[in-house]
Design a protein around this motif. Structure first.
Motif, PDB file in Angstrom:
ATOM      1  N   PHE A   1      -2.628  -0.347  -3.856  1.00  0.00           N
ATOM      2  CA  PHE A   1      -3.470   0.796  -3.502  1.00  0.00           C
ATOM      3  C   PHE A   1      -2.596   2.030  -3.357  1.00  0.00           C
ATOM      4  O   PHE A   1      -1.482   1.958  -2.824  1.00  0.00           O
ATOM      5  N   VAL A   2      -3.082   3.156  -3.861  1.00  0.00           N
ATOM      6  CA  VAL A   2      -2.360   4.419  -3.647  1.00  0.00           C
ATOM      7  C   VAL A   2      -3.378   5.475  -3.213  1.00  0.00           C
ATOM      8  O   VAL A   2      -4.459   5.574  -3.794  1.00  0.00           O
ATOM      9  N   ASP A   3      -3.073   6.218  -2.162  1.00  0.00           N
ATOM     10  CA  ASP A   3      -3.999   7.265  -1.713  1.00  0.00           C
ATOM     11  C   ASP A   3      -3.447   8.631  -2.110  1.00  0.00           C
ATOM     12  O   ASP A   3      -2.425   8.744  -2.799  1.00  0.00           O
ATOM     13  N   SER A   4      -4.132   9.708  -1.648  1.00  0.00           N
ATOM     14  CA  SER A   4      -3.773  11.052  -2.109  1.00  0.00           C
ATOM     15  C   SER A   4      -2.372  11.453  -1.645  1.00  0.00           C
ATOM     16  O   SER A   4      -1.675  12.199  -2.340  1.00  0.00           O
ATOM     17  N   THR A   5      -1.928  10.940  -0.493  1.00  0.00           N
ATOM     18  CA  THR A   5      -0.570  11.264  -0.041  1.00  0.00           C
ATOM     19  C   THR A   5       0.459  10.601  -0.953  1.00  0.00           C
ATOM     20  O   THR A   5       1.474  11.209  -1.303  1.00  0.00           O
TER      21      THR A   5
ATOM     22  N   ALA B   1      -0.511   7.309   3.294  1.00  0.00           N
ATOM     23  CA  ALA B   1       0.067   8.309   4.195  1.00  0.00           C
ATOM     24  C   ALA B   1       1.109   7.685   5.130  1.00  0.00           C
ATOM     25  O   ALA B   1       2.067   8.342   5.535  1.00  0.00           O
TER      26      ALA B   1
ATOM     27  N   LEU C   1      -0.048   9.866  -4.099  1.00  0.00           N
ATOM     28  CA  LEU C   1      -0.084  10.599  -5.367  1.00  0.00           C
ATOM     29  C   LEU C   1       0.723  11.888  -5.282  1.00  0.00           C
ATOM     30  O   LEU C   1       1.500  12.216  -6.175  1.00  0.00           O
ATOM     31  N   SER C   2       0.525  12.644  -4.173  1.00  0.00           N
ATOM     32  CA  SER C   2       1.232  13.930  -4.092  1.00  0.00           C
ATOM     33  C   SER C   2       2.737  13.731  -3.915  1.00  0.00           C
ATOM     34  O   SER C   2       3.534  14.572  -4.329  1.00  0.00           O
TER      35      SER C   2
ATOM     36  N   ILE D   1      -7.374   5.150 -10.218  1.00  0.00           N
ATOM     37  CA  ILE D   1      -7.149   6.325  -9.358  1.00  0.00           C
ATOM     38  C   ILE D   1      -6.447   7.434 -10.146  1.00  0.00           C
ATOM     39  O   ILE D   1      -6.810   8.613 -10.058  1.00  0.00           O
TER      40      ILE D   1
ATOM     41  N   ARG E   1       0.844  -1.198   0.000  1.00  0.00           N
ATOM     42  CA  ARG E   1       0.000   0.000   0.000  1.00  0.00           C
ATOM     43  C   ARG E   1       0.877   1.245   0.000  1.00  0.00           C
ATOM     44  O   ARG E   1       1.788   1.352   0.811  1.00  0.00           O
TER      45      ARG E   1
END
Lengths: 265, 113
Positions: free
Chosen positions: B52-56, B22, B58-59, B87, B19
């Motif tokens: 899985f990749v979240d917004s953190t 964050a 990505l940024s 995503i 994952r």
């Protein structure tokens, strides 16, 4: 920073903060965070609206806002800053203020221009802070019964016309803070009685059950399809309940924000 | 999150797994900072083992891409699984990054630059 488990932390003044001081600071931050959200959802002819923000920690990077200007369409905003907790909340306060400033300007800016100007203002700081923000800006014209919106990388946004199937309104531009210039453009949809628009944040889609499975878009679309004949508040509360049931009591991992708009007579 | 940094001539290749969120982003950020610290900042991030990749996450990639491009380099991505690809498409970051099916494809685009 505040998420660490140590009893004491170094403050910027070189003084160590006790756990009680940290708690008190966090409480104060949470109360300021709450003040950044509208006290009430505005009453708008032809529109039934409901909104909620549920940070995963005391504070978070999600926000929603309503900006009213006499004689102009009402502007509504849903945004999600990358990251979590206190750092995301500070950036959220910044982004909300900038977006609000442009949305309430006497120039009467369109959704697209609000995003474009906000991006220019935020880009340098967001670059230094390794941040970006997905933002949906919409403007509801009560006379025309129409919505003009621009979407900077935000999802999920679901539109369910009264005589059609629910579908995702996909972003055409990337989040704020990624490139110096925005690519999002205004789009317009009719918003007749019975039509439903739902703007959530990724905390809904990414909610996980005990098997690690994500709630996901398909399930959300199906759920919206089954709820759209109800009032905005009922739709919103039922969506929250369904996500909670799916999670089976697991701690919420990400901020969750939801704005529901429903056209009424 | 497992990280496997490698070098192919001057091209830095970073393979991530698990994952990318964050919790794990700070480790990746440090690796990307090192990889884009000096010219030629040519970096390939292999995401084939990322579920899985979240917004953190990505940024973190966006930041590294900006930094690399300032040095006339780039961060190019490859091997995305379908949920991760979605995503990128929903956030329109697929228009910002050069994304390739395989690591070899991504590396080849740097050769000769």
């Amino acid at each position: 920073m505040l998420g660490a488990t140590n009893f004491q932390h170094q403050s910027i003044l070189g003084r160590r903060l006790s756990r009680a001081e940290l708690k008190s600071n966090l409480r104060l931050a949470a109360s300021i965070h709450d003040c950044l959200f509208p006290e009430v959802v505005p009453a708008m002819p032809g529109l039934d609206m409901w909104a909620i923000a549920r940070p995963a920690h005391h504070v978070g990077g999600d926000f929603y806002d309503f900006i009213e200007r006499p004689g102009s369409p009402m502007t509504f905003v849903v945004g999600d800053i990358s990251g979590k907790g206190m750092a995301a909340a500070m950036l959220m306060a910044m982004a909300r203020t900038i977006i609000r400033m442009y949305a309430s300007s006497d120039e009467g800016l369109s959704s697209e221009m609000i995003l474009r100007k906000s991006n220019r203002s935020l880009y340098a700081d967001f670059t230094r802070m390794i941040a970006m923000a997905t933002v949906f800006v919409g403007q509801y014209d009560a006379v025309e019964r129409s919505l003009v919106f621009a979407n900077a990388g935000h999802s999920p946004v679901i539109y369910h016309p009264v005589n059609g199937e629910p579908r995702l309104l996909l972003a055409d531009g990337m989040p704020l803070g990624v490139l110096p210039d925005m690519l999002s453009q205004d789009e317009k949809i009719c918003f007749a009685p019975g039509d439903v628009l739902i703007i959530g944040t990724d905390g809904f889609i990414e909610a996980r059950n005990d098997k690690g499975q994500l709630f996901g878009y398909d399930q959300l679309l199906q759920l919206v399809g089954s709820l759209s004949d109800r009032p905005a508040g009922e739709i919103g509360r039922q969506l929250i309940n369904s996500i909670e049931m799916f999670g089976g009591g697991k701690l919420q991992e990400d901020d969750q924000t939801l704005l529901v708009l429903k056209g009424v007579e | 999150m497992k990280l496997e940094p490698r070098l192919h001539e001057h091209i830095k290749i970073l393979t991530l797994s698990g994952r990318f969120d964050a919790r794990t982003a700070p480790i990746v950020h440090r690796q990307l900072q090192a990889a884009t610290a000096e010219s030629p900042a040519q970096v390939v991030v292999n995401l084939e083992k990322v579920e899985f990749v979240d917004s953190t996450g990505l940024s973190t990639l966006v930041q590294a891409m900006k930094h690399a491009r300032q040095l006339n380099g780039d961060v190019r991505l490859c091997g995305m699984q379908q949920p991760v690809r979605i995503i990128f498409e929903l956030t329109r970051l697929d228009k910002v990054f050069d994304i390739f099916p395989t690591e070899e494809d991504a590396v080849l685009t740097f050769v000769g630059e």
